[in-house]
Write an enzyme that holds these catalytic residues in place. Sequence first.
Site, PDB file in Angstrom:
ATOM      1  N   GLU A  52      73.890  37.981  46.421  1.00 37.06           N
ATOM      2  CA  GLU A  52      73.780  37.468  47.562  1.00 37.06           C
ATOM      3  C   GLU A  52      74.968  36.958  48.518  1.00 37.06           C
ATOM      4  OE1 GLU A  52      69.354  37.053  45.661  1.00 37.06           O
ATOM      5  OE2 GLU A  52      72.093  37.251  45.267  1.00 37.06           O
ATOM      6  N   THR A 206      75.211  48.429   4.192  1.00 36.35           N
ATOM      7  CA  THR A 206      76.116  48.932   5.080  1.00 36.35           C
ATOM      8  C   THR A 206      77.843  48.198   5.078  1.00 36.35           C
ATOM      9  OG1 THR A 206      74.674  49.500   6.178  1.00 36.35           O
ATOM     10  CG2 THR A 206      76.939  49.393   7.470  1.00 36.35           C
ATOM     11  N   ARG A 217      86.827  46.254  19.541  1.00 34.41           N
ATOM     12  CA  ARG A 217      87.947  46.339  18.863  1.00 34.41           C
ATOM     13  C   ARG A 217      88.681  48.000  19.670  1.00 34.41           C
ATOM     14  NH1 ARG A 217      86.264  47.813  14.435  1.00 34.41           N
ATOM     15  NH2 ARG A 217      86.589  49.951  13.191  1.00 34.41           N
TER      16      ARG A 217
END
Length: 354
Positions: A52, A206, A217
């Site tokens: 605003e 993982t 990146r």
Amino acid sequence: MNHSLFMSRCLELAEAGRGKVAPNPLVGSVLVYEGKIVAEGFHQKIGEAHAEVNCIHSLKDPSILPDCTLYVNLEPCSHFGKTPPCANLIIQSGIKKVVIGMSDPNELVAGKGIQLLKDNGIEVITGILEEECKWLNRRFIKYITKKEPYIILKWAQTLSGYIAPDANKMSKEEFELARHITGFIVQKQVHKWRTEEDAILVGSNTALLDNPALNARAWVGRNPLRIVVDRNLKLPSDLKIFDNSQETWIINKKEEKNNSLTSWLKYEESEDWMDFLKRKMFEAGKQSLIIEGGLHILTHVIESSNWDEAQVFYTPAHISEGVRAPAIHGVLKESGELDNSIFKRYINGRFFTA
């Protein structure tokens, strides 16, 4: 006056602040004079002026403010934080009419801004595109109301239902080539999303098999907090996640310590690691989390219903055997195509409707 049209523009403007204003909400604002937008603004960066303020200050002719209508997707704040209250500026500006998308769930505001405007003779209209406004700030809303981060699951799978090949049936070089089932354009999109969220998480399998950097990146923007669940601290120290290139948390059951940007956070045997992590993220002011794998982590989060949104890419890549994709049961919110892949966004019906 077409309130929805001007509120849509507020939402478009607000989106430009994603990845730059958290833990503040995304807010956009426009001033309308004689049916036309004459000034615009959005919250651009945490600690700086709100939407605003930027909107009002961008108006070239302040003398017309009393005849303008201010549109904003979120209730103007009425308290002093890093910046003065926006409601006070609106009152001082002479604006006589304000249209608001949704009230602010933050108890510091929560209707107080609207009431302050009304108490000062300003006409206030609320609830314009309210569902769209809530969707835009779903991370902020959950963080404020549930005191938990908004959790996004993300993975890519083949049309035949695999997320990865079988690492035990091929060489390391073959696995490295086969595990990339999406193209560079999808990767860029995923890295863009990373810049927009506070944290990213993977499990120890993982981290070990893929050795991911978990950064952005391929896109210009901030890197998220990296989180790895390594319950028994079995991961080798030469992995990319231990390079101290960005803030990193190692969730484990063994020890609590710090090494520059890397922190080991210990949870108790009696506590689920996900509950522990949600608490820690709330305490650290982290509003959102992307979980990118692996299968055991994704399955655990899905089965415990600890997710809000799932972003899934379906690709034509061929894998004849390997790791099966998790089963997701949610409301389909969005679908489309990107770089020869089909993208689908699902939401958990506990919090949102389609």
